[in-house]
Design a protein around this motif. Structure first.
Motif: not given
Length: 92
Positions: A48-69
């Protein structure tokens, strides 16, 4: 595309199916190259583009997924995070 956690967590490494048009990815019973004899399934993978903030508040991309082993059928792990900026203020 490959996913590789460098043995930091679930020993996860293998190929993913990627749709670059909508920034999604998945895998179905993919051989886990870091844990021979096991497989993994990835669902709901997305960037997800520009959907998160880094530790210092910079706008960054987010990643998400579900995993099953394969060694824990029915147990779903949710993975989420964001892109590193490389800025010193976000590293500490």
């Amino acid at each position: 595309m490959f996913i590789d956690d460098s043995k930091n967590g679930y020993y996860l490494k293998g190929k993913l199916n990627v749709n670059p048009n909508n920034l999604t990815f998945d895998a179905l019973n993919e051989d886990n190259l870091l844990d021979p004899g096991t497989t993994f399934t990835i669902t709901e993978g997305k960037i997800i583009k520009n959907a998160a903030l880094s530790k210092d508040g910079n706008v960054v991309d987010s990643i998400y997924f579900k995993a099953e082993f394969s060694y824990e059928p029915g147990v779903i792990y949710i993975h989420s995070g964001h892109k590193r900026t490389g800025f010193l203020e976000d590293e500490y």
